[in-house]
Write a protein that holds these residues in place. Structure first.
Motif, PDB file in Angstrom:
ATOM      1  N   ASP A  37      43.161  43.549  38.910  1.00 52.01           N
ATOM      2  CA  ASP A  37      44.459  44.209  39.113  1.00 52.01           C
ATOM      3  C   ASP A  37      44.301  45.727  39.167  1.00 52.01           C
ATOM      4  O   ASP A  37      44.957  46.400  39.952  1.00 52.01           O
ATOM      5  N   THR A  38      43.425  46.274  38.327  1.00 52.52           N
ATOM      6  CA  THR A  38      43.170  47.715  38.329  1.00 52.52           C
ATOM      7  C   THR A  38      42.562  48.137  39.652  1.00 52.52           C
ATOM      8  O   THR A  38      42.968  49.146  40.238  1.00 52.52           O
ATOM      9  N   LEU A  39      41.601  47.356  40.145  1.00 49.77           N
ATOM     10  CA  LEU A  39      40.973  47.659  41.430  1.00 49.77           C
ATOM     11  C   LEU A  39      42.007  47.664  42.548  1.00 49.77           C
ATOM     12  O   LEU A  39      41.993  48.537  43.414  1.00 49.77           O
ATOM     13  N   GLU A  41      32.764  64.448  36.089  1.00 51.45           N
ATOM     14  CA  GLU A  41      32.923  63.305  36.988  1.00 51.45           C
ATOM     15  C   GLU A  41      31.575  62.611  37.106  1.00 51.45           C
ATOM     16  O   GLU A  41      30.563  63.260  37.347  1.00 51.45           O
ATOM     17  N   GLN A  42      31.565  61.292  36.912  1.00 45.96           N
ATOM     18  CA  GLN A  42      30.346  60.498  37.010  1.00 45.96           C
ATOM     19  C   GLN A  42      30.638  59.249  37.825  1.00 45.96           C
ATOM     20  O   GLN A  42      31.626  58.554  37.561  1.00 45.96           O
ATOM     21  N   GLU A  43      29.771  58.952  38.807  1.00 46.44           N
ATOM     22  CA  GLU A  43      29.905  57.680  39.502  1.00 46.44           C
ATOM     23  C   GLU A  43      29.371  56.601  38.571  1.00 46.44           C
ATOM     24  O   GLU A  43      28.271  56.722  38.038  1.00 46.44           O
ATOM     25  N   THR A  44      30.157  55.592  38.353  1.00 48.40           N
ATOM     26  CA  THR A  44      29.845  54.549  37.384  1.00 48.40           C
ATOM     27  C   THR A  44      29.994  53.184  38.031  1.00 48.40           C
ATOM     28  O   THR A  44      30.948  52.946  38.771  1.00 48.40           O
ATOM     29  N   GLU A  45      29.052  52.293  37.747  1.00 52.95           N
ATOM     30  CA  GLU A  45      29.142  50.936  38.289  1.00 52.95           C
ATOM     31  C   GLU A  45      29.935  50.045  37.344  1.00 52.95           C
ATOM     32  O   GLU A  45      29.701  50.038  36.135  1.00 52.95           O
ATOM     33  N   PHE A  46      30.887  49.319  37.920  1.00 54.77           N
ATOM     34  CA  PHE A  46      31.730  48.389  37.182  1.00 54.77           C
ATOM     35  C   PHE A  46      31.526  46.985  37.722  1.00 54.77           C
ATOM     36  O   PHE A  46      31.307  46.799  38.923  1.00 54.77           O
ATOM     37  N   SER A  47      31.634  46.008  36.855  1.00 58.81           N
ATOM     38  CA  SER A  47      31.701  44.608  37.243  1.00 58.81           C
ATOM     39  C   SER A  47      33.173  44.223  37.211  1.00 58.81           C
ATOM     40  O   SER A  47      33.855  44.443  36.209  1.00 58.81           O
ATOM     41  N   VAL A  48      33.664  43.684  38.316  1.00 55.33           N
ATOM     42  CA  VAL A  48      35.088  43.343  38.428  1.00 55.33           C
ATOM     43  C   VAL A  48      35.307  41.917  37.953  1.00 55.33           C
ATOM     44  O   VAL A  48      34.617  40.994  38.383  1.00 55.33           O
ATOM     45  N   MET A  49      36.276  41.760  37.042  1.00 54.16           N
ATOM     46  CA  MET A  49      36.647  40.451  36.495  1.00 54.16           C
ATOM     47  C   MET A  49      38.085  40.146  36.889  1.00 54.16           C
ATOM     48  O   MET A  49      38.864  41.056  37.155  1.00 54.16           O
ATOM     49  N   HIS A  50      38.403  38.867  36.875  1.00 57.07           N
ATOM     50  CA  HIS A  50      39.774  38.473  37.209  1.00 57.07           C
ATOM     51  C   HIS A  50      40.779  38.998  36.196  1.00 57.07           C
ATOM     52  O   HIS A  50      41.790  39.562  36.552  1.00 57.07           O
ATOM     53  N   ASP A  51      40.507  38.819  34.903  1.00 60.03           N
ATOM     54  CA  ASP A  51      41.499  39.173  33.892  1.00 60.03           C
ATOM     55  C   ASP A  51      40.826  39.836  32.697  1.00 60.03           C
ATOM     56  O   ASP A  51      39.939  39.265  32.078  1.00 60.03           O
ATOM     57  N   LEU A  52      41.261  41.048  32.376  1.00 66.89           N
ATOM     58  CA  LEU A  52      40.809  41.762  31.172  1.00 66.89           C
ATOM     59  C   LEU A  52      41.985  42.025  30.250  1.00 66.89           C
ATOM     60  O   LEU A  52      41.908  42.878  29.386  1.00 66.89           O
ATOM     61  N   SER A  53      43.062  41.325  30.472  1.00 67.25           N
ATOM     62  CA  SER A  53      44.308  41.548  29.759  1.00 67.25           C
ATOM     63  C   SER A  53      44.046  41.803  28.280  1.00 67.25           C
ATOM     64  O   SER A  53      43.269  41.081  27.661  1.00 67.25           O
ATOM     65  N   PRO A  54      44.620  42.806  27.676  1.00 66.40           N
ATOM     66  CA  PRO A  54      45.620  43.752  28.172  1.00 66.40           C
ATOM     67  C   PRO A  54      45.035  45.056  28.707  1.00 66.40           C
ATOM     68  O   PRO A  54      45.755  46.030  28.883  1.00 66.40           O
TER      69      PRO A  54
END
Length: 123
Positions: A35-37, A79-92
């Motif tokens: 959702d954030t993405l 500012e730093q470029e950072t790698e993220f792993s995207v998940m369906h739900d990290l609520s909240p």
């Protein structure tokens, strides 16, 4: 009192401000909610379709990831470029910044003081 709340910060991700970002020194990856993405909505982001699954400690259950993505994280004046792993739900949460980001920023989190300390370029 007592100071045992989770460490939640506000941070800028790819030009958008998010206020529910968890700092977790026990997490082996930086995680981003799908959702954030979608709220970032930037077609120029470098998306890597391959994302190996994470495994939870204890039960060893598999946590599926959707993709990996590189995003610019802005904190105060860095500012730093950072790698993220995207998940369906990290609520909240909007995102989780784990050990990779803490190491990259040379940051020291303090749950007791409810802050993250790092070296700034401003003096």
């Amino acid at each position: 009192m007592p100071h045992d709340d989770a460490l939640i910060i506000t941070i800028e991700l790819a030009g958008a401000v998010f206020s529910k970002v968890l700092i977790d020194s026990g997490c082996v990856a930086n995680l981003l909610s799908h959702d954030t993405l979608e709220r970032i909505n930037r077609p120029d982001l470098a998306i890597n379709k391959y994302a190996p699954p994470l495994y939870s400690v204890g039960g060893g259950s598999r946590v599926p990831l959707l993709r990996n993505i590189a995003i610019v994280v802005k904190t105060y004046d860095l500012e730093q470029e950072t790698e993220f792993s995207v998940m369906h739900d990290l609520s909240p949460f909007d995102a989780v910044l784990g050990r990779p980001w803490l190491q990259q920023m040379k940051a020291v989190p303090s749950i007791y003081h409810q802050c993250v300390k790092f070296i700034s370029v401003r003096h």
